[in-house]
Design a protein around this motif. Structure first.
Motif, PDB file in Angstrom:
ATOM      1  N   PRO A 167       0.821  -1.221   0.000  1.00 30.92           N
ATOM      2  CA  PRO A 167       0.000   0.000   0.000  1.00 30.92           C
ATOM      3  C   PRO A 167       0.848   1.262   0.000  1.00 30.92           C
ATOM      4  N   GLY A 168       2.043   1.179   0.597  1.00 31.72           N
ATOM      5  CA  GLY A 168       2.923   2.341   0.591  1.00 31.72           C
ATOM      6  C   GLY A 168       3.350   2.727  -0.812  1.00 31.72           C
ATOM      7  N   PHE A 169       3.601   1.730  -1.659  1.00 31.70           N
ATOM      8  CA  PHE A 169       3.974   2.027  -3.047  1.00 31.70           C
ATOM      9  C   PHE A 169       2.829   2.693  -3.790  1.00 31.70           C
ATOM     10  N   ALA A 170       1.622   2.164  -3.602  1.00 36.08           N
ATOM     11  CA  ALA A 170       0.467   2.761  -4.279  1.00 36.08           C
ATOM     12  C   ALA A 170       0.254   4.200  -3.834  1.00 36.08           C
ATOM     13  N   ALA A 171       0.510   4.486  -2.573  1.00 35.16           N
ATOM     14  CA  ALA A 171       0.268   5.829  -2.055  1.00 35.16           C
ATOM     15  C   ALA A 171       1.385   6.804  -2.379  1.00 35.16           C
ATOM     16  N   ARG A 172       2.590   6.322  -2.646  1.00 36.03           N
ATOM     17  CA  ARG A 172       3.695   7.239  -2.952  1.00 36.03           C
ATOM     18  C   ARG A 172       3.858   7.456  -4.456  1.00 36.03           C
ATOM     19  N   ALA A 182      -5.134  11.335  -7.570  1.00 36.37           N
ATOM     20  CA  ALA A 182      -5.976  11.465  -6.375  1.00 36.37           C
ATOM     21  C   ALA A 182      -6.532  10.107  -5.949  1.00 36.37           C
ATOM     22  N   ALA A 183      -6.932   9.297  -6.908  1.00 37.69           N
ATOM     23  CA  ALA A 183      -7.497   7.982  -6.589  1.00 37.69           C
ATOM     24  C   ALA A 183      -6.462   7.077  -5.923  1.00 37.69           C
ATOM     25  N   GLY A 185      -4.346   4.007  -1.668  1.00 42.31           N
ATOM     26  CA  GLY A 185      -3.104   3.554  -1.050  1.00 42.31           C
ATOM     27  C   GLY A 185      -2.915   4.106   0.342  1.00 42.31           C
ATOM     28  N   GLY A 186      -3.279   5.380   0.535  1.00 43.43           N
ATOM     29  CA  GLY A 186      -3.096   6.001   1.842  1.00 43.43           C
ATOM     30  C   GLY A 186      -3.944   5.359   2.924  1.00 43.43           C
ATOM     31  N   LEU A 187      -5.201   5.087   2.621  1.00 45.64           N
ATOM     32  CA  LEU A 187      -6.078   4.458   3.607  1.00 45.64           C
ATOM     33  C   LEU A 187      -5.638   3.022   3.910  1.00 45.64           C
TER      34      LEU A 187
END
Length: 435
Positions: free
Chosen positions: A27-32, A191-192, A197-199
């Motif tokens: 998830p960290g990769f998706a959010a960064r 934004a998506a 990823g952040g959540l």
């Protein structure tokens, strides 16, 4: 296996087998990934709607400045309140702000209105890279994140490679979506990914660092910038940020002038690919020089690499020069993060990592603004002079004050105890590098 290989040459396979690592890495990769899409996505959208790279670069710069100023404060709050408490409201605010920026740009709103939307969009960028690094400190060091373990250098190398990988594919995705689908498509995707990823990252509480809500009796809490070496590294990362900002805008303008605007993301991706490659090799190598020496030498190589970009005659030559220049980026990032981790106390590590990330964002803002103005008024080649000036000035200061990078941590709980695990980690890493 020698000590120095244990510290900096440990395998990536062993690192990725660390218990719990994948629960925050994915998830960290998706959010960064959106961090590499926000700037270029903004430039492409605003240039499409307002017809000026100067305006587009300035709007992107407003977002980057806001991120640089607010990001360290969110890192400080994450140290105090926990990462999830900062991430959840942050990613939701980010989605709303980016949506407002898209709507305003497409409606032909005045530039000041774009600034008003870009500021909260940048301020709410989740500091995922800093938070992931803080989690590595917990996984590989003590349970409270107070000491760096023997594989921490490899972890920071892996994180820098991950950062660079996002800058390889992020601009390509943003450009492809903006040019082949619709101008705002890049920012919509950004934004998506940030929200999803952040959540998901925030939900992984088991691997999160311990909160430090208040100093213990007899101790005091100080900002990470109370450490002189951390301030020096922040300045060095400011220069690196100027490379990212100026090169991104200048390559975009160069590609349009060359009649192939759709290749701007690819050319910038080649630049980032050079950094990613050097990061992989850097994390696998055994080093005899100290981290302080490597920082100075690596930064000199970066300055020299930046000096070639402005003279390139076409996109192919520019991509080749960008690849070579990019080779010098990741080693400086890896060494800088390793040094700052050894310099600051445990209750300020997320803040310290965020200051470095924020410095990159601020340098990116200045670099993209100045490069955009030069690209409009003089030509794309002139924008490439900005990273030469930015890295050159930072290198002069780094060279003069390099002794600060060897100093012990001050402030916070380390100073209160008159020396402790952070100093031990410093000694361990430095002696291993010199072995």
């Amino acid at each position: 296996m020698t000590a120095r290989r244990t510290v900096e040459g440990a395998g990536y396979g062993a690192l990725l087998r660390t218990p719990g690592a994948w629960t925050f890495l994915v998830p960290g990769f998706a959010a960064r990934l959106p961090y590499a899409m926000l700037g270029l996505g903004t430039v492409l959208l605003v240039h499409h709607t307002h017809g000026s790279y100067g305006t587009a670069g300035t709007v992107a710069a407003v977002a980057a400045v806001a991120q640089a100023l607010v990001g360290p404060q969110s890192g400080r709050l994450a140290d105090r309140l926990g990462q999830a408490a900062v991430l959840v409201p942050g990613v939701l605010l980010h989605a709303v702000s980016v949506t407002a920026l898209i709507v305003l740009a497409l409606s032909g709103a005045p530039v000041w209105a774009l600034f008003a939307a870009a500021a909260p969009a940048g301020a709410s960028v989740p500091q995922i890279g800093a938070m992931v690094r803080a989690r590595w400190v917990v996984r590989l060091g003590g349970p409270d994140g107070s000491a760096g373990g023997p594989m921490l250098g490899t972890a920071f190398a892996f994180e820098s490679v991950t950062d660079e990988f996002t800058f390889v594919i992020g601009p390509v995705i943003a450009t492809a979506l903006a040019t082949a689908v619709a101008p705002p498509a890049g920012l919509i995707t950004e934004a998506a990914l940030t929200v999803g990823g952040g959540l998901a990252f925030a939900a992984q509480r088991r691997t999160a660092p311990a909160r430090h809500p208040r100093p213990a009796a007899g101790e005091r809490r100080a900002s990470a910038l109370a450490v002189p070496g951390a301030r020096l590294l922040t300045l060095a990362f400011l220069g690196i940020g100027s490379v990212f900002g100026a090169v991104q805008v200048s390559m975009t303008a160069f590609a349009e002038q060359d009649g192939r605007p759709g290749l701007s993301g690819v050319v910038y991706g080649v630049f980032a690919c050079g950094s990613m490659l050097s990061g992989v090799l850097y994390g696998m190598a055994s080093w005899r020089r100290s981290a302080q020496q490597r920082m100075v030498l690596g930064y000199l190589v970066l300055v020299l690499g930046c000096c070639t970009l402005w003279a390139m005659p076409n996109l192919v030559a520019l991509a080749a020069a960008g690849l070579v220049c990019g080779l010098a980026v990741a080693p400086n990032l890896i060494t800088g993060y390793t040094l700052v981790e050894t310099l600051v106390p445990a209750d300020a590590k997320t803040e310290a990592f965020t200051w470095l990330t924020g410095a990159i964002g601020l340098g990116l803002a200045v670099g993209s603004t100045v490069a955009g103005q030069l690209a409009d008024s003089v030509g794309p080649w002139a924008g490439f002079l900005v990273p030469v000036a930015g890295t050159g000035a930072a290198f002069a200061v780094l060279l003069a004050l390099r002794g600060l990078l060897a100093g012990p941590a001050v402030g916070g709980r380390t100073a209160a105890h008159g020396g402790g695990p952070v100093e031990a980690a410093t000694t361990h890493l430095t002696s291993a590098a010199l072995d």
